[in-house]
Design a protein around this motif. Sequence first.
Motif, PDB file in Angstrom:
ATOM      1  N   VAL A  19       3.526   4.039 -17.884  1.00 41.86           N
ATOM      2  CA  VAL A  19       2.718   4.751 -18.701  1.00 41.86           C
ATOM      3  C   VAL A  19       2.286   6.054 -17.841  1.00 41.86           C
ATOM      4  CG1 VAL A  19      -0.005   5.014 -19.697  1.00 41.86           C
ATOM      5  CG2 VAL A  19       2.548   3.217 -20.641  1.00 41.86           C
ATOM      6  N   PHE A  20       2.433   6.007 -16.521  1.00 42.33           N
ATOM      7  CA  PHE A  20       1.311   6.437 -15.744  1.00 42.33           C
ATOM      8  C   PHE A  20       2.532   6.964 -14.218  1.00 42.33           C
ATOM      9  CE2 PHE A  20      -1.905   6.387 -12.142  1.00 42.33           C
ATOM     10  CZ  PHE A  20      -2.145   7.744 -12.233  1.00 42.33           C
ATOM     11  N   PHE A  21       2.064   8.396 -14.661  1.00 44.92           N
ATOM     12  CA  PHE A  21       2.895   9.560 -13.236  1.00 44.92           C
ATOM     13  C   PHE A  21       1.872  10.186 -12.474  1.00 44.92           C
ATOM     14  CE2 PHE A  21       6.215   7.256 -15.094  1.00 44.92           C
ATOM     15  CZ  PHE A  21       6.245   7.864 -16.328  1.00 44.92           C
ATOM     16  N   LEU A  22       2.027   9.848 -10.601  1.00 47.93           N
ATOM     17  CA  LEU A  22       1.136  11.092 -10.791  1.00 47.93           C
ATOM     18  C   LEU A  22       1.949  11.891  -9.507  1.00 47.93           C
ATOM     19  CD1 LEU A  22      -1.838   8.940  -8.685  1.00 47.93           C
ATOM     20  CD2 LEU A  22      -1.732  10.934 -10.371  1.00 47.93           C
ATOM     21  N   SER A  23       2.787  11.503  -9.171  1.00 46.24           N
ATOM     22  CA  SER A  23       3.607  11.927  -8.351  1.00 46.24           C
ATOM     23  C   SER A  23       5.242  11.181  -7.777  1.00 46.24           C
ATOM     24  CB  SER A  23       3.690  11.943  -6.133  1.00 46.24           C
ATOM     25  OG  SER A  23       3.653  10.451  -6.189  1.00 46.24           O
ATOM     26  N   TRP A  24       6.531  11.812  -7.477  1.00 46.28           N
ATOM     27  CA  TRP A  24       7.611  11.516  -7.676  1.00 46.28           C
ATOM     28  C   TRP A  24       7.753   9.962  -6.985  1.00 46.28           C
ATOM     29  CZ3 TRP A  24      11.453  12.486 -11.003  1.00 46.28           C
ATOM     30  CH2 TRP A  24      11.406  13.119 -11.406  1.00 46.28           C
ATOM     31  N   PRO A  25       6.942  10.601  -6.426  1.00 45.94           N
ATOM     32  CA  PRO A  25       7.285   8.696  -5.215  1.00 45.94           C
ATOM     33  C   PRO A  25       7.041   7.755  -6.184  1.00 45.94           C
ATOM     34  CG  PRO A  25       6.940   9.841  -3.210  1.00 45.94           C
ATOM     35  CD  PRO A  25       6.300  10.585  -4.796  1.00 45.94           C
ATOM     36  N   LEU A  26       5.588   7.697  -6.592  1.00 45.14           N
ATOM     37  CA  LEU A  26       5.102   6.546  -7.318  1.00 45.14           C
ATOM     38  C   LEU A  26       5.631   6.805  -8.457  1.00 45.14           C
ATOM     39  CD1 LEU A  26       1.659   7.883  -6.870  1.00 45.14           C
ATOM     40  CD2 LEU A  26       2.510   6.047  -5.758  1.00 45.14           C
ATOM     41  N   PHE A  27       5.832   7.802  -8.745  1.00 44.41           N
ATOM     42  CA  PHE A  27       7.407   7.166 -10.708  1.00 44.41           C
ATOM     43  C   PHE A  27       8.741   6.695 -10.193  1.00 44.41           C
ATOM     44  CE2 PHE A  27      11.333   9.325 -12.861  1.00 44.41           C
ATOM     45  CZ  PHE A  27      10.616   8.189 -14.002  1.00 44.41           C
ATOM     46  N   VAL A  28       9.454   7.420  -9.238  1.00 45.48           N
ATOM     47  CA  VAL A  28      10.144   6.359  -8.755  1.00 45.48           C
ATOM     48  C   VAL A  28       9.743   4.202  -8.781  1.00 45.48           C
ATOM     49  CG1 VAL A  28      11.678   5.728  -7.144  1.00 45.48           C
ATOM     50  CG2 VAL A  28      11.771   7.866  -7.443  1.00 45.48           C
ATOM     51  N   LEU A  29       8.800   3.999  -7.678  1.00 39.24           N
ATOM     52  CA  LEU A  29       8.547   3.401  -7.112  1.00 39.24           C
ATOM     53  C   LEU A  29       7.885   2.226  -8.729  1.00 39.24           C
ATOM     54  CD1 LEU A  29       6.104   3.245  -4.446  1.00 39.24           C
ATOM     55  CD2 LEU A  29       8.396   1.759  -4.660  1.00 39.24           C
ATOM     56  N   GLN A  30       7.728   3.658  -9.794  1.00 38.13           N
ATOM     57  CA  GLN A  30       6.902   2.616 -11.190  1.00 38.13           C
ATOM     58  C   GLN A  30       8.528   2.240 -11.884  1.00 38.13           C
ATOM     59  OE1 GLN A  30       4.267   5.371 -12.632  1.00 38.13           O
ATOM     60  NE2 GLN A  30       2.836   3.688 -13.091  1.00 38.13           N
ATOM     61  N   LEU A  62       2.857  -3.790  -5.758  1.00 41.65           N
ATOM     62  CA  LEU A  62       0.929  -3.630  -4.772  1.00 41.65           C
ATOM     63  C   LEU A  62       2.242  -2.322  -3.377  1.00 41.65           C
ATOM     64  CD1 LEU A  62       1.040  -7.395  -3.940  1.00 41.65           C
ATOM     65  CD2 LEU A  62      -0.469  -5.929  -5.300  1.00 41.65           C
ATOM     66  N   VAL A  63       3.204  -2.377  -3.730  1.00 40.37           N
ATOM     67  CA  VAL A  63       3.831  -1.266  -2.983  1.00 40.37           C
ATOM     68  C   VAL A  63       3.415   0.008  -3.214  1.00 40.37           C
ATOM     69  CG1 VAL A  63       5.331   0.288  -1.293  1.00 40.37           C
ATOM     70  CG2 VAL A  63       5.265  -2.750  -1.519  1.00 40.37           C
ATOM     71  N   TRP A  64       3.399   0.556  -4.561  1.00 38.29           N
ATOM     72  CA  TRP A  64       2.972   1.515  -5.339  1.00 38.29           C
ATOM     73  C   TRP A  64       1.407   1.894  -4.831  1.00 38.29           C
ATOM     74  CZ3 TRP A  64      -1.345   3.266  -8.354  1.00 38.29           C
ATOM     75  CH2 TRP A  64      -0.630   4.330  -9.157  1.00 38.29           C
ATOM     76  N   TYR A  65       0.330   0.723  -4.151  1.00 37.32           N
ATOM     77  CA  TYR A  65      -0.888   1.374  -4.300  1.00 37.32           C
ATOM     78  C   TYR A  65      -0.674   1.409  -2.351  1.00 37.32           C
ATOM     79  CZ  TYR A  65      -2.958   0.130  -8.223  1.00 37.32           C
ATOM     80  OH  TYR A  65      -3.081  -0.239  -9.856  1.00 37.32           O
ATOM     81  N   VAL A  66      -0.337   1.078  -1.919  1.00 33.22           N
ATOM     82  CA  VAL A  66       0.271   1.119  -0.649  1.00 33.22           C
ATOM     83  C   VAL A  66       0.252   2.589  -0.219  1.00 33.22           C
ATOM     84  CG1 VAL A  66       1.368   0.884   1.930  1.00 33.22           C
ATOM     85  CG2 VAL A  66       0.884  -0.805   0.672  1.00 33.22           C
ATOM     86  N   VAL A  67       1.736   3.520  -0.928  1.00 27.17           N
ATOM     87  CA  VAL A  67       2.010   4.735  -1.265  1.00 27.17           C
ATOM     88  C   VAL A  67       1.434   5.841  -1.897  1.00 27.17           C
ATOM     89  CG1 VAL A  67       3.657   6.109  -2.075  1.00 27.17           C
ATOM     90  CG2 VAL A  67       4.382   4.224  -1.458  1.00 27.17           C
ATOM     91  N   LEU A  68       0.180   5.268  -2.495  1.00 23.47           N
ATOM     92  CA  LEU A  68      -0.379   6.084  -3.665  1.00 23.47           C
ATOM     93  C   LEU A  68      -1.947   5.982  -2.540  1.00 23.47           C
ATOM     94  CD1 LEU A  68      -2.247   7.149  -5.644  1.00 23.47           C
ATOM     95  CD2 LEU A  68      -3.509   5.326  -5.782  1.00 23.47           C
ATOM     96  N   ALA A  69      -2.411   5.320  -1.483  1.00 22.63           N
ATOM     97  CA  ALA A  69      -3.233   5.396  -0.242  1.00 22.63           C
ATOM     98  C   ALA A  69      -2.618   6.231   0.772  1.00 22.63           C
ATOM     99  CB  ALA A  69      -3.795   4.002   0.562  1.00 22.63           C
ATOM    100  N   VAL A  70      -1.685   6.024   0.919  1.00 24.25           N
ATOM    101  CA  VAL A  70      -1.099   6.878   1.939  1.00 24.25           C
ATOM    102  C   VAL A  70      -1.098   8.673   1.815  1.00 24.25           C
ATOM    103  CG1 VAL A  70       1.026   7.849   3.684  1.00 24.25           C
ATOM    104  CG2 VAL A  70       0.380   5.904   3.066  1.00 24.25           C
ATOM    105  N   GLN A  71      -0.647   9.142  -0.029  1.00 22.17           N
ATOM    106  CA  GLN A  71      -0.976  10.291  -0.326  1.00 22.17           C
ATOM    107  C   GLN A  71      -2.145  10.753  -0.687  1.00 22.17           C
ATOM    108  OE1 GLN A  71       1.602  10.264  -3.645  1.00 22.17           O
ATOM    109  NE2 GLN A  71       3.470  10.797  -2.740  1.00 22.17           N
TER     110      GLN A  71
END
Length: 116
Positions: A19-30, A62-71
């Motif tokens: 459902v939800f995409f913010l950036s490419w790394p987050l998209f790939v993780l989802q 859960l790694v998705w949130y780590v990547v989100l925090a880094v971005q």
Amino acid sequence: MIQRKQTLFLLVAVILGMVFFLSWPLFVLQMLASALCVYAIFLFKKRKQQAAFCLAAIVVNLVWYVVLAVQIQKGQLSAHLPYTATLPIIAAIFCFLARKGVLDDEKLVRAADHLR
């Protein structure tokens, strides 16, 4: 296969993951988490592997949130996120529930084997 509650939990996790995409790394993780859930659905005859794939999907969510925090820390994303940023954690909860159901099924099968 579809009548098992684990399958329904995993289907909900797949839908939430798409459902939800913010950036490419987050998209790939989802997409990776969703793919793990879809694959886990078809492992209904191999419960140990299914539980392992559920655990992997939880970790990826859960790694998705780590990547989100880094971005956000790097300034690539705004700190003001829409409410849909909570969907990966909800998907992780559904994967956890599915894993719990798979492990309960495995325990039930083992108990039935001991009775024979």
